[in-house]
Write a protein that holds these residues in place. Structure first.
Motif, PDB file in Angstrom:
ATOM      1  N   ASN A   1      28.058 121.314 -31.033  1.00 45.82           N
ATOM      2  CA  ASN A   1      28.656 120.578 -32.228  1.00 45.82           C
ATOM      3  C   ASN A   1      28.764 119.242 -31.574  1.00 45.82           C
ATOM      4  OD1 ASN A   1      29.824 120.113 -34.843  1.00 45.82           O
ATOM      5  ND2 ASN A   1      31.690 119.659 -33.492  1.00 45.82           N
ATOM      6  N   ALA A   2      28.188 118.259 -32.537  1.00 43.57           N
ATOM      7  CA  ALA A   2      28.488 116.858 -32.432  1.00 43.57           C
ATOM      8  C   ALA A   2      28.093 116.106 -31.099  1.00 43.57           C
ATOM      9  CB  ALA A   2      29.893 116.352 -32.924  1.00 43.57           C
ATOM     10  N   ALA A   3      27.231 116.824 -30.309  1.00 42.90           N
ATOM     11  CA  ALA A   3      26.569 116.378 -29.107  1.00 42.90           C
ATOM     12  C   ALA A   3      25.366 115.880 -28.875  1.00 42.90           C
ATOM     13  CB  ALA A   3      26.720 117.555 -28.049  1.00 42.90           C
ATOM     14  N   LEU A   4      24.292 116.552 -29.645  1.00 41.63           N
ATOM     15  CA  LEU A   4      22.792 116.192 -29.536  1.00 41.63           C
ATOM     16  C   LEU A   4      22.559 114.914 -29.870  1.00 41.63           C
ATOM     17  CD1 LEU A   4      21.378 119.451 -31.071  1.00 41.63           C
ATOM     18  CD2 LEU A   4      21.689 118.919 -28.694  1.00 41.63           C
ATOM     19  N   HIS A   5      23.337 114.330 -30.890  1.00 36.48           N
ATOM     20  CA  HIS A   5      22.963 112.970 -31.226  1.00 36.48           C
ATOM     21  C   HIS A   5      23.120 111.970 -30.119  1.00 36.48           C
ATOM     22  CE1 HIS A   5      27.004 113.623 -33.605  1.00 36.48           C
ATOM     23  NE2 HIS A   5      27.353 112.942 -32.579  1.00 36.48           N
ATOM     24  N   TRP A   6      23.831 112.344 -29.247  1.00 32.33           N
ATOM     25  CA  TRP A   6      24.270 111.240 -28.035  1.00 32.33           C
ATOM     26  C   TRP A   6      23.006 111.224 -27.091  1.00 32.33           C
ATOM     27  CZ3 TRP A   6      27.947 107.817 -28.424  1.00 32.33           C
ATOM     28  CH2 TRP A   6      29.017 108.001 -29.276  1.00 32.33           C
ATOM     29  N   ILE A   7      22.101 112.118 -27.314  1.00 34.96           N
ATOM     30  CA  ILE A   7      20.838 112.002 -26.130  1.00 34.96           C
ATOM     31  C   ILE A   7      19.640 111.600 -26.930  1.00 34.96           C
ATOM     32  CG2 ILE A   7      19.477 113.888 -25.001  1.00 34.96           C
ATOM     33  CD1 ILE A   7      21.879 115.876 -25.201  1.00 34.96           C
TER      34      ILE A   7
ATOM     35  N   GLY B   1      19.982 109.382 -41.747  1.00 40.74           N
ATOM     36  CA  GLY B   1      20.999 108.833 -42.630  1.00 40.74           C
ATOM     37  C   GLY B   1      22.506 108.872 -42.126  1.00 40.74           C
ATOM     38  N   ASN B   2      22.767 109.369 -41.205  1.00 41.36           N
ATOM     39  CA  ASN B   2      24.192 109.424 -40.771  1.00 41.36           C
ATOM     40  C   ASN B   2      24.713 108.219 -40.327  1.00 41.36           C
ATOM     41  OD1 ASN B   2      26.449 111.244 -40.061  1.00 41.36           O
ATOM     42  ND2 ASN B   2      26.167 110.732 -37.885  1.00 41.36           N
ATOM     43  N   VAL B   3      25.826 108.016 -41.233  1.00 36.33           N
ATOM     44  CA  VAL B   3      26.710 106.908 -40.982  1.00 36.33           C
ATOM     45  C   VAL B   3      25.770 105.619 -41.159  1.00 36.33           C
ATOM     46  CG1 VAL B   3      28.597 107.688 -39.680  1.00 36.33           C
ATOM     47  CG2 VAL B   3      26.631 106.871 -38.491  1.00 36.33           C
ATOM     48  N   THR B   4      24.939 105.479 -42.061  1.00 36.84           N
ATOM     49  CA  THR B   4      24.097 104.370 -42.277  1.00 36.84           C
ATOM     50  C   THR B   4      24.805 103.306 -42.874  1.00 36.84           C
ATOM     51  OG1 THR B   4      22.059 105.653 -42.670  1.00 36.84           O
ATOM     52  CG2 THR B   4      21.984 103.665 -43.589  1.00 36.84           C
TER      53      THR B   4
ATOM     54  N   PRO C   1      22.515 103.342 -31.212  1.00 34.69           N
ATOM     55  CA  PRO C   1      21.814 103.969 -30.171  1.00 34.69           C
ATOM     56  C   PRO C   1      21.557 105.557 -30.489  1.00 34.69           C
ATOM     57  CG  PRO C   1      24.263 104.100 -29.854  1.00 34.69           C
ATOM     58  CD  PRO C   1      24.169 103.278 -31.076  1.00 34.69           C
ATOM     59  N   TRP C   2      21.969 106.174 -31.575  1.00 32.80           N
ATOM     60  CA  TRP C   2      22.054 107.606 -31.536  1.00 32.80           C
ATOM     61  C   TRP C   2      20.834 108.134 -32.106  1.00 32.80           C
ATOM     62  CZ3 TRP C   2      26.342 104.810 -34.130  1.00 32.80           C
ATOM     63  CH2 TRP C   2      27.286 104.598 -33.253  1.00 32.80           C
ATOM     64  N   TYR C   3      20.514 109.490 -32.060  1.00 30.45           N
ATOM     65  CA  TYR C   3      19.281 110.268 -32.397  1.00 30.45           C
ATOM     66  C   TYR C   3      19.971 111.140 -33.561  1.00 30.45           C
ATOM     67  CZ  TYR C   3      15.718 113.741 -32.331  1.00 30.45           C
ATOM     68  OH  TYR C   3      14.746 114.779 -32.534  1.00 30.45           O
ATOM     69  N   PHE C   4      19.575 110.619 -34.771  1.00 27.56           N
ATOM     70  CA  PHE C   4      19.907 111.449 -36.056  1.00 27.56           C
ATOM     71  C   PHE C   4      18.502 111.837 -36.661  1.00 27.56           C
ATOM     72  CE2 PHE C   4      23.510 108.010 -36.573  1.00 27.56           C
ATOM     73  CZ  PHE C   4      24.456 108.972 -35.700  1.00 27.56           C
ATOM     74  N   PRO C   5      18.043 112.999 -36.260  1.00 28.94           N
ATOM     75  CA  PRO C   5      16.873 113.625 -36.703  1.00 28.94           C
ATOM     76  C   PRO C   5      16.752 114.156 -38.115  1.00 28.94           C
ATOM     77  CG  PRO C   5      17.967 115.347 -35.209  1.00 28.94           C
ATOM     78  CD  PRO C   5      18.810 114.047 -35.407  1.00 28.94           C
TER      79      PRO C   5
ATOM     80  N   GLU D   1      39.219 102.143 -35.202  1.00 30.25           N
ATOM     81  CA  GLU D   1      39.448 102.730 -34.175  1.00 30.25           C
ATOM     82  C   GLU D   1      38.052 103.663 -33.956  1.00 30.25           C
ATOM     83  OE1 GLU D   1      43.223 104.456 -33.598  1.00 30.25           O
ATOM     84  OE2 GLU D   1      44.208 102.599 -34.045  1.00 30.25           O
ATOM     85  N   TRP D   2      37.530 104.119 -34.868  1.00 27.08           N
ATOM     86  CA  TRP D   2      36.235 104.905 -34.973  1.00 27.08           C
ATOM     87  C   TRP D   2      35.280 104.025 -34.104  1.00 27.08           C
ATOM     88  CZ3 TRP D   2      31.237 104.632 -36.116  1.00 27.08           C
ATOM     89  CH2 TRP D   2      30.300 105.930 -36.156  1.00 27.08           C
ATOM     90  N   LEU D   3      35.171 102.841 -34.411  1.00 24.59           N
ATOM     91  CA  LEU D   3      34.113 102.049 -33.659  1.00 24.59           C
ATOM     92  C   LEU D   3      34.732 101.778 -32.285  1.00 24.59           C
ATOM     93  CD1 LEU D   3      33.107  99.711 -36.513  1.00 24.59           C
ATOM     94  CD2 LEU D   3      31.400 101.069 -35.358  1.00 24.59           C
TER      95      LEU D   3
ATOM     96  N   THR E   1      35.947 104.027 -30.512  1.00 24.33           N
ATOM     97  CA  THR E   1      35.786 105.285 -29.693  1.00 24.33           C
ATOM     98  C   THR E   1      34.292 105.442 -29.488  1.00 24.33           C
ATOM     99  OG1 THR E   1      37.851 106.457 -30.708  1.00 24.33           O
ATOM    100  CG2 THR E   1      36.135 107.748 -29.772  1.00 24.33           C
ATOM    101  N   PHE E   2      33.425 105.239 -30.694  1.00 25.60           N
ATOM    102  CA  PHE E   2      32.027 105.659 -30.631  1.00 25.60           C
ATOM    103  C   PHE E   2      31.238 104.461 -30.534  1.00 25.60           C
ATOM    104  CE2 PHE E   2      34.145 109.099 -33.224  1.00 25.60           C
ATOM    105  CZ  PHE E   2      33.594 110.205 -32.801  1.00 25.60           C
ATOM    106  N   GLY E   3      31.790 103.211 -30.624  1.00 28.87           N
ATOM    107  CA  GLY E   3      30.715 102.176 -30.699  1.00 28.87           C
ATOM    108  C   GLY E   3      30.738 101.291 -29.603  1.00 28.87           C
TER     109      GLY E   3
ATOM    110  N   ASP F   1      30.702 107.706 -43.616  1.00 31.58           N
ATOM    111  CA  ASP F   1      29.578 108.396 -44.407  1.00 31.58           C
ATOM    112  C   ASP F   1      28.504 109.344 -43.465  1.00 31.58           C
ATOM    113  OD1 ASP F   1      28.757 106.006 -43.170  1.00 31.58           O
ATOM    114  OD2 ASP F   1      26.975 105.690 -44.389  1.00 31.58           O
ATOM    115  N   TYR F   2      29.170 110.339 -43.096  1.00 31.96           N
ATOM    116  CA  TYR F   2      28.756 111.230 -42.097  1.00 31.96           C
ATOM    117  C   TYR F   2      27.785 112.245 -42.914  1.00 31.96           C
ATOM    118  CZ  TYR F   2      31.757 110.899 -37.998  1.00 31.96           C
ATOM    119  OH  TYR F   2      32.269 110.716 -36.784  1.00 31.96           O
ATOM    120  N   ARG F   3      26.639 112.222 -42.413  1.00 32.06           N
ATOM    121  CA  ARG F   3      25.596 113.188 -42.889  1.00 32.06           C
ATOM    122  C   ARG F   3      25.216 114.241 -41.823  1.00 32.06           C
ATOM    123  NH1 ARG F   3      20.556 110.849 -45.840  1.00 32.06           N
ATOM    124  NH2 ARG F   3      22.108 110.832 -47.466  1.00 32.06           N
ATOM    125  N   ARG F   4      25.219 115.348 -41.792  1.00 30.30           N
ATOM    126  CA  ARG F   4      24.982 116.439 -40.737  1.00 30.30           C
ATOM    127  C   ARG F   4      23.650 117.109 -40.785  1.00 30.30           C
ATOM    128  NH1 ARG F   4      28.466 114.130 -37.738  1.00 30.30           N
ATOM    129  NH2 ARG F   4      28.744 115.972 -36.432  1.00 30.30           N
ATOM    130  N   LEU F   5      23.091 117.427 -39.573  1.00 32.85           N
ATOM    131  CA  LEU F   5      21.999 118.565 -39.649  1.00 32.85           C
ATOM    132  C   LEU F   5      22.618 119.711 -38.839  1.00 32.85           C
ATOM    133  CD1 LEU F   5      18.976 119.359 -39.726  1.00 32.85           C
ATOM    134  CD2 LEU F   5      18.694 117.955 -37.539  1.00 32.85           C
TER     135      LEU F   5
END
Ligand code: BEZ
Length: 259
Positions: free
Chosen positions: A106-112, A142-145, A165-169, A206-208, A210-212, A248-252
């Motif tokens: 969960n929520a890991a693949l897009h970091w690769i 389209g995640n967090v576009t 930098p993320w991979y959002f397939p 705070e989200w940025l 942590t993630f940005g 604006d999360y979009r999940r695969l």
């Protein structure tokens, strides 16, 4: 997740992660229902973070092993969930000691990065017994576009050319990849999941934070603050509702079975 040269760098603080990012596992508890772990099954949780979903899998009677490339996440996971096994390992090069009935993520693949996804799928395929399943969710195309566009625009206005930098397939891209690694894709779904961020007015900042990290590396503190203020101004009408930011999360999400 990982933090090698070819991976989006992010400074993870496992001890602080749940306070800001508890939603990452809370929003995905139903992914454990999709996995449907059975008593006695062996499940590998890839990119386990602080281990909450690894433990949820164990609570269903499976033997769960979590791996993560961030040492501070593994330390926190071990402290919070002593009944699970956690291993500090990079999913691109991990060689598990045993075979698994299922791999979960969960929520890991897009970091690769895109270029390393095939190495991860090699690891997953090698880890699974024939007929084993890979059940995962990550950011989809389209995640967090809205957020990435606002940040990239504010950076460009100050002369920084920084793409996220993320991979959002897409479903098609990832399903083809899975098939090329010998998986049969049984389910794939791309869906919007607006996600309320913690900490009210400060939530997006705070989200940025942590993630940005990737976005802000070369900026001074004052420039970073100015960019964040511009981003908040740009997005307030679209993403601020009833006192909270809603990303604006979009999940695969997919289920694939090793042939
Ligand atoms: C996500 O979990 O969807 C996510 C993680 C990092 C950046 C953007 C989105």
């Amino acid at each position: 997740m990982p933090d090698s040269d070819s991976t989006p760098t992010n400074e993870w603080d496992g001890s602080d992660y749940d306070a800001t990012c508890g939603f990452v596992h809370e929003e995905a508890t139903d992914l454990v229902d999709v996995l449907d772990p059975q008593p006695g099954e062996r499940v590998l949780d890839l990119g386990c973070g602080t281990g909450h979903l690894t433990d949820a899998i164990r609570e269903r009677g499976a033997t769960a092993v979590g791996i993560d490339s961030a040492e501070s996440m593994i330390a926190e996971a071990r402290e919070q969930h002593p009944e699970c096994k956690f291993v500090h390992a990079d999913a691109r090069a991990h060689e598990p000691e045993q075979a698994f009935d299922a791999v979960f993520s969960n929520a890991a693949l897009h970091w690769i990065p895109d270029d390393d996804q095939d190495a991860v799928l090699d690891t997953v395929a090698d880890a699974l017994e024939p007929g084993g399943r890979f059940v995962a969710e990550c950011g989809g195309t389209g995640n967090v576009t809205a957020i990435t566009t606002a940040v990239e625009t504010a950076l460009a206005e100050r002369g920084y050319d920084t793409a996220h930098p993320w991979y959002f397939p897409s479903i098609g891209a990832y399903a083809s990849r899975l098939e090329a690694h010998g998986f049969e894709v049984r389910m794939a779904e791309l869906f919007d999941r607006p996600t309320m961020l913690e900490h009210g007015d400060d939530g997006l900042r705070e989200w940025l934070d942590t993630f940005g990290d990737h976005f802000f590396g070369p900026l001074s503190a004052a420039e970073r603050d100015a960019v964040l203020t511009d981003v908040e101004t740009e997005l307030r009408d679209e993403l601020f509702r009833d006192g909270s930011w809603v990303a604006d999360y979009r999940r695969l999400r997919f289920v694939a079975v090793k042939s």
